[in-house]
Design a protein around this motif. Structure first.
Motif, PDB file in Angstrom:
ATOM      1  N   CYS A 180     -36.713  34.669  24.758  1.00  0.00           N
ATOM      2  CA  CYS A 180     -37.119  34.787  26.161  1.00  0.00           C
ATOM      3  C   CYS A 180     -36.204  35.734  26.925  1.00  0.00           C
ATOM      4  N   GLY A 184     -37.991  39.077  27.883  1.00  0.00           N
ATOM      5  CA  GLY A 184     -38.400  38.862  29.259  1.00  0.00           C
ATOM      6  C   GLY A 184     -39.672  38.051  29.411  1.00  0.00           C
ATOM      7  N   VAL A 185     -39.917  37.100  28.500  1.00  0.00           N
ATOM      8  CA  VAL A 185     -41.100  36.240  28.589  1.00  0.00           C
ATOM      9  C   VAL A 185     -40.692  34.880  29.146  1.00  0.00           C
ATOM     10  N   HIS A 186     -41.704  34.102  29.521  1.00  0.00           N
ATOM     11  CA  HIS A 186     -41.460  32.781  30.101  1.00  0.00           C
ATOM     12  C   HIS A 186     -41.650  31.721  29.009  1.00  0.00           C
ATOM     13  N   SER A 230     -45.180  32.243  27.283  1.00  0.00           N
ATOM     14  CA  SER A 230     -46.187  32.903  28.107  1.00  0.00           C
ATOM     15  C   SER A 230     -45.609  34.203  28.654  1.00  0.00           C
ATOM     16  N   ARG A 231     -46.508  35.061  29.150  1.00  0.00           N
ATOM     17  CA  ARG A 231     -46.037  36.345  29.697  1.00  0.00           C
ATOM     18  C   ARG A 231     -45.197  36.146  30.948  1.00  0.00           C
ATOM     19  N   ASP A 232     -45.622  35.210  31.822  1.00  0.00           N
ATOM     20  CA  ASP A 232     -44.904  34.990  33.075  1.00  0.00           C
ATOM     21  C   ASP A 232     -45.186  33.567  33.539  1.00  0.00           C
ATOM     22  N   ALA A 233     -44.623  33.211  34.704  1.00  0.00           N
ATOM     23  CA  ALA A 233     -44.766  31.854  35.229  1.00  0.00           C
ATOM     24  C   ALA A 233     -46.212  31.530  35.583  1.00  0.00           C
ATOM     25  N   GLN A 235     -49.010  32.652  34.109  1.00  0.00           N
ATOM     26  CA  GLN A 235     -49.743  32.312  32.884  1.00  0.00           C
ATOM     27  C   GLN A 235     -49.288  30.972  32.334  1.00  0.00           C
TER      28      GLN A 235
END
Length: 285
Positions: A180, A184-186, A230-233, A235
């Protein structure tokens, strides 16, 4: 070799063993020996049929204890007929099993040798004890080889599903936290508590909703965990809602971001307690 082919070969071996015992059972002159052999037939046949579903009986009553009990029973009830079966004990000790069943099987092997001692006599009895001790020590030493330990630790609890034992979670947590930060992923740790009878149904439903690179873990008889990426918060929130909509109720759920180092800096064995003492608003169903 894929798991399904290993399961098929193992099932064939179990059925062959059941057939062999079924041929021996009617020829036994004594009722106790015949009953024990028929019990062995039933156990082998049922194990072969339920082989892919052995996760329903994880470590609560290990199936590896049954052959030791049957073998000891035969040697006690009819030692003059089954004396040669004494040498099956090293193979029994080779089976992957928890430490307490290994101790029980060692005790049963010792008692079996003692039951045969009057037939063997002092000289042959001593030789049998030394040979059996050496073979048992070799079997136990083989179980403790590093590659054997790694294989047992990495075994999936359900063939074909990414469901792993609890001890694998601690190592995977560190790896996914590093991923992560690097990519830079969530990432989130899902903790899920359900009724005992609902655990395996929920585990299958959860595993089918995970991506190929995500894993699920069985922490105890009521608690599951999963690492979600996930890609970001945004998603991640969508995935949480989809998961909760498809998972059966009642349940208690907690999502912990992998960036929350303090919340994750505890042994994986403490996660069920952390879940039960978490916020009440995380209880669903």
């Amino acid at each position: 070799m894929q798991s399904k082919y290993k399961v098929g070969l193992m099932r064939l071996n179990l059925l062959a063993g059941a057939l062999l015992l079924a041929l021996l059972a009617p020829r036994q002159p004594q009722l106790p020996g015949a009953l024990l052999l028929w019990l062995g037939v039933v156990w082998l046949a049922v194990t072969a049929v339920l082989l892919e579903f052995s996760h329903r009986r994880p470590p609560l009553l290990p199936w590896q204890l049954m052959p030791g009990l049957l073998l000891a029973g035969l040697l006690w009830t009819a030692p003059e007929r089954y004396a040669l079966w004494l040498w099956l004990w090293p193979a029994t000790l080779l089976l992957p099993q928890p430490a307490w069943t290994l101790v029980i099987n060692l005790l049963l092997a010792t008692l079996s040798w003692w039951a045969l001692y009057p037939l063997l006599g002092p000289a042959q009895g001593l030789f049998a004890a030394l040979a059996l001790g050496v073979l048992a020590a070799m079997a136990i030493a083989r179980r403790r080889q590093p590659q054997q330990l790694v294989v047992r630790q990495r075994v999936r609890l359900v063939p074909g599903l990414p469901l792993w034992p609890a001890h694998q979670l601690q190592a995977d947590l560190s790896r996914e936290q590093a991923r992560c930060q690097r990519e830079g992923v969530h990432g989130e740790l899902l903790l899920l508590s359900v009724p005992r009878h609902q655990l395996w149904t929920t585990a299958r439903a959860l595993c089918h909703q995970l991506h190929e690179f995500e894993n699920c873990y069985r922490l105890d008889s009521r608690t599951l965990a999963a690492l979600l990426l996930s890609r970001d918060a945004a998603q991640a929130e969508q995935r949480r809602n989809a998961l909760l909509a498809d998972l059966p109720a009642p349940r208690r759920v907690r999502f912990v971001p992998l960036s929350a180092t303090d919340a994750l800096d505890i042994p994986a064995s403490d996660f069920p307690h952390q879940l039960l003492t978490g916020d009440r608003e995380l209880t669903h169903g």
